[in-house]
Scaffold this motif. Structure first.
Motif, PDB file in Angstrom:
ATOM      1  N   VAL A   1      -6.916   6.818 -12.887  1.00 17.53           N
ATOM      2  CA  VAL A   1      -8.141   7.286 -13.545  1.00 17.53           C
ATOM      3  C   VAL A   1      -8.590   6.203 -14.521  1.00 17.53           C
ATOM      4  O   VAL A   1      -7.819   5.786 -15.387  1.00 17.53           O
ATOM      5  CB  VAL A   1      -7.948   8.640 -14.268  1.00 17.53           C
ATOM      6  CG1 VAL A   1      -9.189   8.992 -15.087  1.00 17.53           C
ATOM      7  CG2 VAL A   1      -7.670   9.752 -13.258  1.00 17.53           C
TER       8      VAL A   1
ATOM      9  N   LYS B   1      -6.961  -0.026  -5.141  1.00 19.48           N
ATOM     10  CA  LYS B   1      -7.121   0.293  -3.718  1.00 19.48           C
ATOM     11  C   LYS B   1      -6.294  -0.659  -2.851  1.00 19.48           C
ATOM     12  O   LYS B   1      -5.730  -0.240  -1.839  1.00 19.48           O
ATOM     13  CB  LYS B   1      -8.601   0.296  -3.339  1.00 19.48           C
ATOM     14  CG  LYS B   1      -9.284   1.540  -3.915  1.00 19.48           C
ATOM     15  CD  LYS B   1     -10.768   1.571  -3.633  1.00 19.48           C
ATOM     16  CE  LYS B   1     -11.371   2.907  -4.095  1.00 19.48           C
ATOM     17  NZ  LYS B   1     -12.854   2.879  -4.081  1.00 19.48           N
TER      18      LYS B   1
ATOM     19  N   GLN C   1       0.804  -1.227   0.000  1.00 22.97           N
ATOM     20  CA  GLN C   1       0.000   0.000   0.000  1.00 22.97           C
ATOM     21  C   GLN C   1       0.836   1.277   0.000  1.00 22.97           C
ATOM     22  O   GLN C   1       0.351   2.334  -0.406  1.00 22.97           O
ATOM     23  CB  GLN C   1      -0.997  -0.012   1.165  1.00 22.97           C
ATOM     24  CG  GLN C   1      -2.043  -1.122   0.989  1.00 22.97           C
ATOM     25  CD  GLN C   1      -3.191  -1.031   1.949  1.00 22.97           C
ATOM     26  OE1 GLN C   1      -3.075  -0.424   3.002  1.00 22.97           O
ATOM     27  NE2 GLN C   1      -4.316  -1.618   1.586  1.00 22.97           N
TER      28      GLN C   1
ATOM     29  N   ASP D   1      -1.824   9.142 -12.184  1.00 18.06           N
ATOM     30  CA  ASP D   1      -0.512   8.516 -12.280  1.00 18.06           C
ATOM     31  C   ASP D   1      -0.558   7.325 -13.220  1.00 18.06           C
ATOM     32  O   ASP D   1       0.456   6.937 -13.791  1.00 18.06           O
ATOM     33  CB  ASP D   1      -0.049   8.119 -10.882  1.00 18.06           C
ATOM     34  CG  ASP D   1       0.098   9.346  -9.994  1.00 18.06           C
ATOM     35  OD1 ASP D   1       1.140  10.008 -10.099  1.00 18.06           O
ATOM     36  OD2 ASP D   1      -0.845   9.682  -9.259  1.00 18.06           O
TER      37      ASP D   1
ATOM     38  N   ASP E   1      -5.662   6.045  -4.945  1.00 12.50           N
ATOM     39  CA  ASP E   1      -6.980   6.626  -5.109  1.00 12.50           C
ATOM     40  C   ASP E   1      -7.474   6.299  -6.518  1.00 12.50           C
ATOM     41  O   ASP E   1      -6.664   6.165  -7.443  1.00 12.50           O
ATOM     42  CB  ASP E   1      -6.919   8.157  -4.955  1.00 12.50           C
ATOM     43  CG  ASP E   1      -6.828   8.575  -3.498  1.00 12.50           C
ATOM     44  OD1 ASP E   1      -7.465   7.939  -2.650  1.00 12.50           O
ATOM     45  OD2 ASP E   1      -6.089   9.536  -3.217  1.00 12.50           O
ATOM     46  N   VAL E   2      -8.782   6.211  -6.664  1.00 10.16           N
ATOM     47  CA  VAL E   2      -9.350   5.859  -7.968  1.00 10.16           C
ATOM     48  C   VAL E   2     -10.417   6.876  -8.360  1.00 10.16           C
ATOM     49  O   VAL E   2     -11.278   7.208  -7.550  1.00 10.16           O
ATOM     50  CB  VAL E   2      -9.977   4.446  -7.931  1.00 10.16           C
ATOM     51  CG1 VAL E   2     -10.602   4.096  -9.276  1.00 10.16           C
ATOM     52  CG2 VAL E   2      -8.939   3.405  -7.542  1.00 10.16           C
ATOM     53  N   MET E   3     -10.334   7.374  -9.583  1.00  8.11           N
ATOM     54  CA  MET E   3     -11.397   8.232 -10.118  1.00  8.11           C
ATOM     55  C   MET E   3     -11.887   7.590 -11.422  1.00  8.11           C
ATOM     56  O   MET E   3     -11.069   7.176 -12.254  1.00  8.11           O
ATOM     57  CB  MET E   3     -10.878   9.642 -10.404  1.00  8.11           C
ATOM     58  CG  MET E   3     -10.187  10.289  -9.207  1.00  8.11           C
ATOM     59  SD  MET E   3      -9.993  12.106  -9.289  1.00  8.11           S
ATOM     60  CE  MET E   3      -8.790  12.287 -10.622  1.00  8.11           C
ATOM     61  N   SER E   4     -13.202   7.479 -11.570  1.00 15.53           N
ATOM     62  CA  SER E   4     -13.771   6.848 -12.763  1.00 15.53           C
ATOM     63  C   SER E   4     -14.545   7.863 -13.580  1.00 15.53           C
ATOM     64  O   SER E   4     -15.219   8.716 -13.010  1.00 15.53           O
ATOM     65  CB  SER E   4     -14.753   5.745 -12.357  1.00 15.53           C
ATOM     66  OG  SER E   4     -14.067   4.695 -11.750  1.00 15.53           O
ATOM     67  N   LEU E   5     -14.467   7.735 -14.880  1.00 19.38           N
ATOM     68  CA  LEU E   5     -15.234   8.622 -15.756  1.00 19.38           C
ATOM     69  C   LEU E   5     -15.844   7.810 -16.893  1.00 19.38           C
ATOM     70  O   LEU E   5     -15.130   7.096 -17.608  1.00 19.38           O
ATOM     71  CB  LEU E   5     -14.305   9.699 -16.332  1.00 19.38           C
ATOM     72  CG  LEU E   5     -14.987  10.866 -17.042  1.00 19.38           C
ATOM     73  CD1 LEU E   5     -15.686  11.792 -16.065  1.00 19.38           C
ATOM     74  CD2 LEU E   5     -13.968  11.664 -17.850  1.00 19.38           C
TER      75      LEU E   5
ATOM     76  N   TYR F   1      -3.887  14.707 -13.841  1.00 18.32           N
ATOM     77  CA  TYR F   1      -4.655  14.359 -12.635  1.00 18.32           C
ATOM     78  C   TYR F   1      -4.403  12.904 -12.227  1.00 18.32           C
ATOM     79  O   TYR F   1      -4.955  12.442 -11.230  1.00 18.32           O
ATOM     80  CB  TYR F   1      -6.155  14.548 -12.867  1.00 18.32           C
ATOM     81  CG  TYR F   1      -6.570  15.880 -13.455  1.00 18.32           C
ATOM     82  CD1 TYR F   1      -5.901  17.062 -13.102  1.00 18.32           C
ATOM     83  CD2 TYR F   1      -7.630  15.972 -14.345  1.00 18.32           C
ATOM     84  CE1 TYR F   1      -6.293  18.276 -13.634  1.00 18.32           C
ATOM     85  CE2 TYR F   1      -8.030  17.190 -14.877  1.00 18.32           C
ATOM     86  CZ  TYR F   1      -7.354  18.339 -14.524  1.00 18.32           C
ATOM     87  OH  TYR F   1      -7.744  19.538 -15.048  1.00 18.32           O
TER      88      TYR F   1
ATOM     89  N   ASN G   1      -0.836   8.461  -2.338  1.00  8.99           N
ATOM     90  CA  ASN G   1      -0.887   9.709  -3.110  1.00  8.99           C
ATOM     91  C   ASN G   1      -0.722   9.490  -4.616  1.00  8.99           C
ATOM     92  O   ASN G   1      -0.294  10.388  -5.336  1.00  8.99           O
ATOM     93  CB  ASN G   1       0.152  10.717  -2.606  1.00  8.99           C
ATOM     94  CG  ASN G   1      -0.139  11.168  -1.192  1.00  8.99           C
ATOM     95  OD1 ASN G   1      -1.299  11.210  -0.774  1.00  8.99           O
ATOM     96  ND2 ASN G   1       0.899  11.482  -0.443  1.00  8.99           N
TER      97      ASN G   1
ATOM     98  N   GLU H   1     -10.543  -1.378  -9.938  1.00 11.26           N
ATOM     99  CA  GLU H   1     -10.636  -0.432  -8.826  1.00 11.26           C
ATOM    100  C   GLU H   1     -10.159  -1.086  -7.524  1.00 11.26           C
ATOM    101  O   GLU H   1      -9.391  -0.488  -6.757  1.00 11.26           O
ATOM    102  CB  GLU H   1     -12.089   0.053  -8.677  1.00 11.26           C
ATOM    103  CG  GLU H   1     -12.255   1.053  -7.544  1.00 11.26           C
ATOM    104  CD  GLU H   1     -13.601   1.791  -7.555  1.00 11.26           C
ATOM    105  OE1 GLU H   1     -14.340   1.699  -8.556  1.00 11.26           O
ATOM    106  OE2 GLU H   1     -13.880   2.483  -6.556  1.00 11.26           O
ATOM    107  N   LYS H   2     -10.590  -2.319  -7.310  1.00 13.79           N
ATOM    108  CA  LYS H   2     -10.191  -3.062  -6.109  1.00 13.79           C
ATOM    109  C   LYS H   2      -8.658  -3.243  -6.080  1.00 13.79           C
ATOM    110  O   LYS H   2      -8.023  -3.054  -5.035  1.00 13.79           O
ATOM    111  CB  LYS H   2     -10.899  -4.415  -6.131  1.00 13.79           C
ATOM    112  CG  LYS H   2     -10.474  -5.408  -5.091  1.00 13.79           C
ATOM    113  CD  LYS H   2     -11.265  -5.239  -3.821  1.00 13.79           C
ATOM    114  CE  LYS H   2     -10.979  -6.369  -2.845  1.00 13.79           C
ATOM    115  NZ  LYS H   2     -11.102  -5.935  -1.456  1.00 13.79           N
TER     116      LYS H   2
ATOM    117  N   THR I   1      -2.881   8.198  -8.124  1.00 15.27           N
ATOM    118  CA  THR I   1      -4.265   8.131  -8.581  1.00 15.27           C
ATOM    119  C   THR I   1      -4.387   7.331  -9.876  1.00 15.27           C
ATOM    120  O   THR I   1      -3.649   7.578 -10.828  1.00 15.27           O
ATOM    121  CB  THR I   1      -4.815   9.562  -8.810  1.00 15.27           C
ATOM    122  OG1 THR I   1      -4.752  10.278  -7.571  1.00 15.27           O
ATOM    123  CG2 THR I   1      -6.249   9.534  -9.291  1.00 15.27           C
TER     124      THR I   1
END
Lengths: 311, 311, 311
Positions: free
Chosen positions: B40, B59, B31, B104, B64-68, B102, B36, B55-56, B38
Motif C-alpha cells: 500500500v 509488481k 515473483q 504487507d 499487488d499494489v494499492m495507492s491512496l 490490508y 499474494n 509500483e513497478k 500487497t
C-alpha cells in the motif's frame, strides 16, 4: 448472491458469516473465481477503509480492479428526461451501461446530501446503477445504508461473542459535523437479523427512521441502556427528524471506560478520539475496532465470492 | 531487512548495491516472493518517479499494489491525546493499524512543512506509521530524508564510476521555490558510507544539518569544489539555518558544461532546466540523470525484496 | 504496429478491424504477450471510457497498468531552451524518458486549449512524448485527434452494417460548451479509408480543417444530408474557423427519431441528452452507442497487441 446493495440480499446470514470466518483462514483459495473478471469501484465520495478493503478482497479472489473517482471524470445526470444543457455531461443511463461492459461487478460509494430527506431516501445513485447497469452492484455506502460495514460488524460480533445471546447497545455519540445515518441504519437492520439483545440509546430528537428501528427498544438514558452490555457500538449521526442537522454536541454522551463496563467497544472508523470515545477505551483490549476493520475485507470477499459464483 | 525508513536500515551497503545491479538483469525472477502480498502506497504529497518506480518494483516482485492519496480520504491526526473536534477525522493510530491489515508493506511519502524545523525533525508522519503500523514501512521521501533516492544514486555511482575512489561533489544550485533538505541529507549520508571523496559546495548560509554533514568538507567556492570532480550532484535546498527560506537565487551557481569539466552530472529530478543546470549538460552524454531514475526501480525492488524475505 | 498516435499508423485497416472482431470472441488468449509488460497511462485531462477501456484492454493482454494524473504530479514544460524559473517543474524531455524506463507502452491524453489554433495544431504534448519517449506512444485523445475512438467506430460500423457501402452521415449537433474537433477529425479520416458513402452536415461556420475533410461532401442542410442514411454519427464541435468558439447553439440540429429515419445512431459519449439527441433515439434499438463504447476495449486491445508483437 445476485448483488449486494442491501442487507436483505443475503439469503442466509448465519451461513454467510460462517463462510466469511472460514475464508479468513484461507483467503486465496478462490482465485480461480475471479480470473479475468474485473471489479470497477466508483467513488462519488472519499474513502480509506472501504477502498482498500474492497480492492484487497477482489484481489484475494483473483479479480482485476479498476477505480474511478467519478467526479474527476464527468458530472453525472440522474433525472429522467432532462435537457442536459447545464453542468452534467453524462447521464447515468449511459455511464452505468458503458461501465458494465468493462466490469463484471460494479461497486459504488455515494453519500447523502443530508439536505433533502425524501430525495436521499430514494437512493438515486445506487438505485440508478442497479437499474441501468447490466452487471451486479455492490454498495460501498449509499445515502441510507452501509451493508458491507454491517456485515463486517456481524462477523466481528459472531467471532468475539462469549455468549449465545449477547447484549448489543448502539449508542449515539457527539461529533462536530453532520454525519449520515447510513452506518447506524445498517447496523440496526443487521442486528435485528441476529440472535442478539439490541438496544439503541441517543438523545431525544436523534430517532432514526422508524421503519428501520421498528420495535427495537430505544432508551434516552445512556447509562441505563449501557448496563450489562456485551458490545457497545458507538456512532454519531445527524438528526433524522430535523433532517441532517446537528441538534446536540453533548459531550457527556462520549463513551468512557467507566461507561463501557466490561463490554467490547465497536466503531466503524474513522473515529474522533476524545469526542466519540476516550483514548482509554480505544487503547485498551476492550476495543475491537481493528477486528471490525479487518473484517471489512472478508465481508467484501464473501459477498463478491457469492456474486462471482452466480455470474 | 526489517523496514527501510533510513539509510542505516541497510546492513551491508556494498552487498545491497551488488545485488541490485544483478536484479536489473533479471528483474522478474523473484515473483514468487510477492505472490499474494500487497504494497500500500500512501501519498501525503505528489509524486511521479517515486510513485511509478516503486509500483513497478513491487509488481516486478509479484506484489499487488494499492495507492491512496491520503488527503483525498481523511485528514489524519498525529498528536497524542487530542480532542478531535476540529478538522482531523482519523488518528494515525487507527489509520496505520487498519492499513496494516490490508498490506504487507506500507510505503509513505510526506514532505516537511519547512515552517518549523524542530517539528519537521521529529519526522512525525513516517515515525507515526513506524510506531503504529504492524507491517514494515518504506520511506518514499519524508521530511528530512529520501533514502530510496540515495540508494538509487549509490547504485548509479557504483555502476558508472571509472575509479576506485571517485571524487563526488554535491553542489547547491538555485531554484525559484523553497525545497526540502531531504535529498541532499540522504545523499550525504549515503556517500559517507561509500568509498568516495565527497565534497559539499553551497553559498554561505546553506549549511545542512551539521549532525548529517559531520566532517564532510564544505567549500563555499563552487569552482574550487568542482575541480577534478568525477560526479557532480546538483540539488537545490532551502536554508536549514534560516529554516525553510530561500536566501539566495544566485544564478552563477547553475551547473554549466564548463563547470562540469569531465565529470558526470547527477540530479534526482524533477530538474529546472537552465536554472539548476543548463541544457548543454542535461542533453549531453555526461548527464546520468536517466540512469539514476531507472535505478529508482531497482533501489525500491532490492529493498522490498529484502523485506519480503524477512516477513 | 510501432505506435498509435494517428490513424495512418494502421497499415491494413480492414485486416485490423477483422482481427479486433475476432479478439472480442476470445479476449484473453494473448495474455502471454503482456506478461511483465507495463502500460503507463498519463492523463492531462479527465476520462471515463478511455481510462477504463484502455486499462481493461491492457489487462486482457496480460499487462500491468499504472495510471498517473500528470497535473497531480508536476506541471510539465514543453518549450525548448526555457529558463524554468516559473510554474513548470519538469521538462517533458526528462518526464518522457524517465517514464519510458518504467513502461513498455505510454498512453497519453491531452486536450487542446481551443485558444490558439496554430499551437493546438502542433500537438505539442503527444508529439513531445513521441519525440522523447523511448517506448511506443498510444494517443488516448490529443488536441486534434482521437484515433482509438475512430477505430472503435470503424469496428462498430463493420460489425453492424447491413450493406456493402453504407451511407454514413456525420452531423454537428448543439452543445452548451466549446468542445474540441478531435473526435470529428478522426471520424472523418477513418471513414475516408473505409468503403462508405460519407457526408458531413453542419451549420455554416462549422467547417472542420479542410486538410482533413478534403473532398468529403459537406451539406449545410441537415435534412438533405440525413436522407437515406444508414449510420448517423452525431457530434458537437466548436468552430475551427472562428477557432474554439461556440457560434451556434441551434437546437433544431438536435438528432430526433424523425430525422434519424431507419439509420443507426452513433455517438462517442458522453452525450448530452435532449441537446445532442433526444431520449427517444438513445433509448431505442437504433442507438448503437453502447456497441461503440464496448468496442473501445477491442480497439485499444488490437492496437496494443500489435505494438507488443513488435517490441
Amino acid at each position: 448472491m445476485k448483488k449486494y446493495t442491501q442487507i436483505s440480499d443475503i439469503s442466509n446470514l448465519s451461513e454467510t458469516i460462517k463462510e466469511a470466518i472460514l475464508l479468513k483462514m484461507n483467503p486465496y483459495e478462490h482465485q480461480h473465481l475471479g480470473k479475468n473478471k474485473t471489479l470497477v469501484m466508483l467513488f462519488f465520495n472519499s474513502s480509506l477503509r472501504t477502498r482498500l478493503s474492497t480492492e484487497k478482497a477482489a484481489k484475494n479472489l483473483g479479480m482485476d480492479v479498476m477505480s474511478l473517482n467519478v467526479n474527476d471524470a464527468w458530472n453525472l445526470e440522474f433525472e429522467d428526461g432532462t435537457v442536459m444543457d447545464a453542468s452534467t455531461s453524462e447521464h447515468v443511463k449511459e455511464a452505468a451501461k458503458v461501465i458494465s461492459q468493462y466490469a463484471d461487478i460494479i461497486a459504488v460509494r455515494a453519500f447523502p446530501s443530508l439536505k433533502d430527506r425524501e430525495k436521499d431516501a430514494t437512493e438515486m445513485v445506487i438505485k440508478s446503477f442497479e437499474k441501468y447497469a447490466t452487471v451486479p452492484i455492490v454498495n460501498m455506502e449509499s445515502a441510507t445504508a452501509h451493508p458491507l460495514q454491517a456485515l463486517a460488524d456481524a462477523i466481528t460480533i459472531s467471532e468475539l461473542s462469549e455468549k449465545s445471546r449477547p447484549k448489543v447497545v448502539m449508542s449515539w455519540a457527539p461529533h462536530p459535523r453532520a454525519l449520515p445515518q447510513a452506518v447506524p441504519n445498517s447496523f440496526v437492520e443487521m442486528m435485528q437479523k441476529m440472535d442478539v439483545d439490541l438496544t439503541i440509546t441517543h438523545p431525544e430528537g436523534y430517532e432514526l427512521n422508524p421503519e428501520i428501528t421498528k420495535d427495537t427498544p430505544i432508551n434516552y438514558n445512556q447509562d441505563e441502556a449501557l448496563k450489562d452490555a456485551d458490545f457497545v457500538y458507538a456512532k454519531n449521526w445527524s438528526s433524522y427528524t430535523d433532517y441532517g442537522n446537528v441538534i446536540s454536541r453533548d459531550r457527556t454522551w462520549m463513551i468512557t471506560k467507566e461507561k463501557l463496563g466490561h463490554a467490547k467497544f465497536m466503531h466503524c472508523l474513522p473515529v474522533r478520539r476524545n469526542v466519540i470515545v476516550e483514548d482509554a477505551v480505544l487503547d485498551s483490549d476492550q476495543s475491537i475496532v481493528m477486528q471490525e476493520a479487518n473484517n471489512r475485507t472478508y465481508a467484501a470477499q464473501i459477498v463478491m465470492k457469492g456474486i462471482l459464483e452466480n455470474l
